[in-house]
Design a protein around this motif. Structure first.
Motif, PDB file in Angstrom:
ATOM      1  N   PHE A   1      31.693  12.785  54.726  1.00  0.00           N
ATOM      2  CA  PHE A   1      32.225  14.001  55.332  1.00  0.00           C
ATOM      3  C   PHE A   1      33.535  13.726  56.064  1.00  0.00           C
ATOM      4  N   ILE A   2      33.632  12.554  56.675  1.00  0.00           N
ATOM      5  CA  ILE A   2      34.911  12.174  57.286  1.00  0.00           C
ATOM      6  C   ILE A   2      36.004  12.150  56.223  1.00  0.00           C
ATOM      7  N   SER A   3      35.703  11.554  55.068  1.00  0.00           N
ATOM      8  CA  SER A   3      36.680  11.448  53.983  1.00  0.00           C
ATOM      9  C   SER A   3      37.088  12.823  53.469  1.00  0.00           C
ATOM     10  N   CYS A   4      36.117  13.714  53.326  1.00  0.00           N
ATOM     11  CA  CYS A   4      36.415  15.057  52.811  1.00  0.00           C
ATOM     12  C   CYS A   4      37.283  15.852  53.789  1.00  0.00           C
ATOM     13  N   ILE A   5      37.010  15.721  55.081  1.00  0.00           N
ATOM     14  CA  ILE A   5      37.812  16.436  56.078  1.00  0.00           C
ATOM     15  C   ILE A   5      39.240  15.903  56.092  1.00  0.00           C
ATOM     16  N   ILE A   6      39.385  14.577  56.046  1.00  0.00           N
ATOM     17  CA  ILE A   6      40.731  13.986  56.025  1.00  0.00           C
ATOM     18  C   ILE A   6      41.471  14.403  54.756  1.00  0.00           C
ATOM     19  N   PHE A   7      40.746  14.505  53.643  1.00  0.00           N
ATOM     20  CA  PHE A   7      41.390  14.954  52.401  1.00  0.00           C
ATOM     21  C   PHE A   7      41.886  16.391  52.529  1.00  0.00           C
ATOM     22  N   ALA A   8      41.115  17.241  53.205  1.00  0.00           N
ATOM     23  CA  ALA A   8      41.557  18.620  53.432  1.00  0.00           C
ATOM     24  C   ALA A   8      42.855  18.641  54.234  1.00  0.00           C
ATOM     25  N   SER A   9      42.920  17.792  55.257  1.00  0.00           N
ATOM     26  CA  SER A   9      44.152  17.674  56.051  1.00  0.00           C
ATOM     27  C   SER A   9      45.307  17.184  55.194  1.00  0.00           C
ATOM     28  N   SER A  10      45.013  16.231  54.293  1.00  0.00           N
ATOM     29  CA  SER A  10      46.037  15.711  53.391  1.00  0.00           C
ATOM     30  C   SER A  10      46.566  16.797  52.463  1.00  0.00           C
ATOM     31  N   LEU A  11      45.676  17.623  51.933  1.00  0.00           N
ATOM     32  CA  LEU A  11      46.101  18.726  51.059  1.00  0.00           C
ATOM     33  C   LEU A  11      47.071  19.660  51.776  1.00  0.00           C
ATOM     34  N   LEU A  12      46.768  19.972  53.021  1.00  0.00           N
ATOM     35  CA  LEU A  12      47.617  20.885  53.786  1.00  0.00           C
ATOM     36  C   LEU A  12      48.972  20.267  54.095  1.00  0.00           C
ATOM     37  N   ARG A  13      48.987  18.976  54.408  1.00  0.00           N
ATOM     38  CA  ARG A  13      50.263  18.293  54.668  1.00  0.00           C
ATOM     39  C   ARG A  13      51.119  18.235  53.399  1.00  0.00           C
ATOM     40  N   MET A  14      50.481  17.949  52.269  1.00  0.00           N
ATOM     41  CA  MET A  14      51.227  17.887  51.012  1.00  0.00           C
ATOM     42  C   MET A  14      51.747  19.262  50.614  1.00  0.00           C
ATOM     43  N   LEU A  15      50.990  20.300  50.910  1.00  0.00           N
ATOM     44  CA  LEU A  15      51.432  21.657  50.610  1.00  0.00           C
ATOM     45  C   LEU A  15      52.656  22.014  51.455  1.00  0.00           C
ATOM     46  N   GLN A  16      52.677  21.557  52.696  1.00  0.00           N
ATOM     47  CA  GLN A  16      53.857  21.773  53.538  1.00  0.00           C
ATOM     48  C   GLN A  16      55.092  21.130  52.932  1.00  0.00           C
ATOM     49  N   ILE A  17      54.936  19.922  52.406  1.00  0.00           N
ATOM     50  CA  ILE A  17      56.061  19.225  51.778  1.00  0.00           C
ATOM     51  C   ILE A  17      56.579  20.023  50.584  1.00  0.00           C
ATOM     52  N   ARG A  18      55.657  20.539  49.802  1.00  0.00           N
ATOM     53  CA  ARG A  18      56.060  21.324  48.626  1.00  0.00           C
ATOM     54  C   ARG A  18      56.770  22.613  49.031  1.00  0.00           C
ATOM     55  N   PHE A  19      56.314  23.237  50.118  1.00  0.00           N
ATOM     56  CA  PHE A  19      56.985  24.445  50.604  1.00  0.00           C
ATOM     57  C   PHE A  19      58.422  24.129  51.027  1.00  0.00           C
ATOM     58  N   LYS A  20      58.589  23.022  51.768  1.00  0.00           N
ATOM     59  CA  LYS A  20      59.918  22.676  52.258  1.00  0.00           C
ATOM     60  C   LYS A  20      60.881  22.312  51.132  1.00  0.00           C
ATOM     61  N   LYS A  21      60.337  21.774  50.032  1.00  0.00           N
ATOM     62  CA  LYS A  21      61.185  21.323  48.929  1.00  0.00           C
ATOM     63  C   LYS A  21      61.283  22.336  47.786  1.00  0.00           C
ATOM     64  N   MET A  22      60.674  23.503  47.946  1.00  0.00           N
ATOM     65  CA  MET A  22      60.540  24.394  46.793  1.00  0.00           C
ATOM     66  C   MET A  22      61.869  24.961  46.316  1.00  0.00           C
ATOM     67  N   ILE A  23      62.897  25.006  47.174  1.00  0.00           N
ATOM     68  CA  ILE A  23      64.168  25.599  46.764  1.00  0.00           C
ATOM     69  C   ILE A  23      64.996  24.601  45.953  1.00  0.00           C
ATOM     70  N   GLY A  24      65.089  23.380  46.444  1.00  0.00           N
ATOM     71  CA  GLY A  24      65.955  22.406  45.803  1.00  0.00           C
ATOM     72  C   GLY A  24      65.421  21.864  44.491  1.00  0.00           C
ATOM     73  N   PHE A  25      64.128  22.088  44.185  1.00  0.00           N
ATOM     74  CA  PHE A  25      63.526  21.492  42.994  1.00  0.00           C
ATOM     75  C   PHE A  25      63.001  22.553  42.036  1.00  0.00           C
ATOM     76  N   THR A  26      63.654  23.686  41.975  1.00  0.00           N
ATOM     77  CA  THR A  26      63.175  24.736  41.087  1.00  0.00           C
ATOM     78  C   THR A  26      64.336  25.538  40.523  1.00  0.00           C
ATOM     79  N   VAL A  27      64.115  26.098  39.355  1.00  0.00           N
ATOM     80  CA  VAL A  27      65.095  26.997  38.735  1.00  0.00           C
ATOM     81  C   VAL A  27      64.676  28.436  38.977  1.00  0.00           C
ATOM     82  N   ASN A  28      63.380  28.689  38.842  1.00  0.00           N
ATOM     83  CA  ASN A  28      62.852  30.041  38.999  1.00  0.00           C
ATOM     84  C   ASN A  28      61.991  30.080  40.258  1.00  0.00           C
ATOM     85  N   ILE A  29      62.512  30.683  41.321  1.00  0.00           N
ATOM     86  CA  ILE A  29      61.796  30.714  42.596  1.00  0.00           C
ATOM     87  C   ILE A  29      60.504  31.501  42.504  1.00  0.00           C
TER      88      ILE A  29
END
Length: 382
Positions: A216-244
């Motif tokens: 359960f510790i691992s699953c909770i930390i993974f959930a936190s990891s998913l959210l952090r990675m999603l933030q990175i994708r949001f911040k980079k979504m303009i510079g790495f896309t053709v169709n917004i």
């Protein structure tokens, strides 16, 4: 030297500990012989522990109705019985289909992360995987520290009593690590057998405690990891896309997957967490009693390991759950930090809606009650 991200596996420690405990229910090999042997081993472990709990519970009721027994012995046996019962409940729950689906989702998602080969996302997930591994090892260290200290303390006590009996020609009964009901068998005659049974039970209980806790510790930390990675994708979504529009649609779907994962995780573990927090006060009381009554340094070491385990479990769970809440709120900041002002009206409108949704935090709860956070951990430990 660069890190090998191809070996990222946040469930690796949890998987290995659950295999040792006989409760891993996803495929571990294609070899039919090993599969069959693992099934036999799993059945043995999961049949053994309920019998152990029955012997422990029977002894508690015998002790409870005997006024000559010390309150410490009765209370300790009661605490062991309740803790063992909770472990057995957790063993059953982690093998449910909902939890197996969570494991499968984590494995699939990690493969997708590796294939995407985004260095920022890989670094983020790697950092949390290392933290997860350290947390799991801390749980393992304190859990088996308790077991080893209990076994050695019992060896010392039995040796001292044996020497005393020889010196004064008496028959003072020798203690065991904890009290079990041995029916009509003579504890003095079969003492060595009972000691081995006690020691083996400690090892089985240790594996079950570790495996049901770290997963359960691992699953909770993974959930936190998913959210952090999603933030990175949001911040980079303009510079790495053709169709917004396409990128925004993908990120919305990804956010929905994370929401569903956290909700499923909460449904799977909220009542387990409620039992953990309810038992925390009981365990703290038992630690205090045992510390005051300890006659040997090694018994004090056992109590200190127990206290360390309680602290590690409570605060890692509280901190990790709090991170899920905070990182889900931080998604709105990640969207705002992107160059949203350069986009068309439709894209801006979509991003505003996404920011509004991010204002509703994802949360892991303690049963049907409070949200699990660092504050709840501090409250339970007070």
């Amino acid at each position: 030297m660069s890190e090998d991200y191809s070996k990222l596996e946040i469930l690796k420690f949890s998987k290995n500990s659950m295999i040792l405990a006989g409760i891993w229910r996803l495929p571990i090999t294609q070899n039919p012989t090993i599969k069959r042997l693992y099934v036999y081993y799993s059945v043995f472990i999961q049949a053994y522990f309920p019998f152990f709990l029955i012997f422990l519970g029977s002894k508690f009721f015998i002790l409870a109705f005997d006024v000559d027994n010390s309150p410490l012995k009765v209370f300790s046996t009661f605490a062991y019985m309740i803790t063992s019962f909770v472990v057995m409940v957790k063993v059953v729950l982690v093998q449910k289909k909902r939890v197996r689906d969570i494991f499968a989702f984590i494995n699939r998602t990690e493969e997708e992360i590796k294939k995407a080969n985004d260095i920022d996302i890989l670094k983020c997930h790697s950092a949390l995987t290392r933290f997860c591994r350290k947390s799991n090892w801390a749980t393992f260290f304190f859990t088996f520290g308790i077991g080893v200290a209990m076994i050695f303390a019992n060896i010392v006590q039995r040796h001292e009593i044996s020497q005393y009996n020889k010196k004064y020609n008496t028959t003072i009964p020798k203690p065991f690590p904890y009290e079990l009901y041995y029916m009509t068998l003579d504890e003095e005659k079969y003492g060595t057998l009972f000691v081995w049974f006690n020691d083996f039970s400690i090892l089985v209980a240790g594996f079950l405690v570790v495996s049901t806790q770290v997963i359960f510790i691992s699953c909770i930390i993974f959930a936190s990891s998913l959210l952090r990675m999603l933030q990175i994708r949001f911040k980079k979504m303009i510079g790495f896309t053709v169709n917004i529009s396409v990128t925004l649609r993908e990120l919305i779907l990804e956010h929905q997957r994370v929401i569903e994962f956290v909700n499923n995780l909460n449904e799977s573990m909220k009542y387990i967490m409620m039992l953990e927090y309810l038992l925390n006060s009981l365990n703290m009381a038992m630690v205090s009693f045992q510390f005051l009554a300890a006659e040997h340094n090694i018994l004090i070491a056992s109590v200190l390991f127990y206290f360390g385990l309680l602290v590690v479990q409570t605060f890692i769970l509280g901190w990790s759950a709090n991170e899920v809440k905070m990182q889900s709120l931080a998604l709105a900041d990640a969207i705002y930090e992107s160059p949203w002002y350069e986009q068309n009206h439709a894209a801006k409108k979509t991003m505003i809606i996404m920011m509004m949704r991010a204002q509703r935090p994802l949360a892991l709860t303690i049963g049907p009650f409070d949200v699990m956070t660092t504050q709840s951990a501090l409250t339970e430990s007070a």
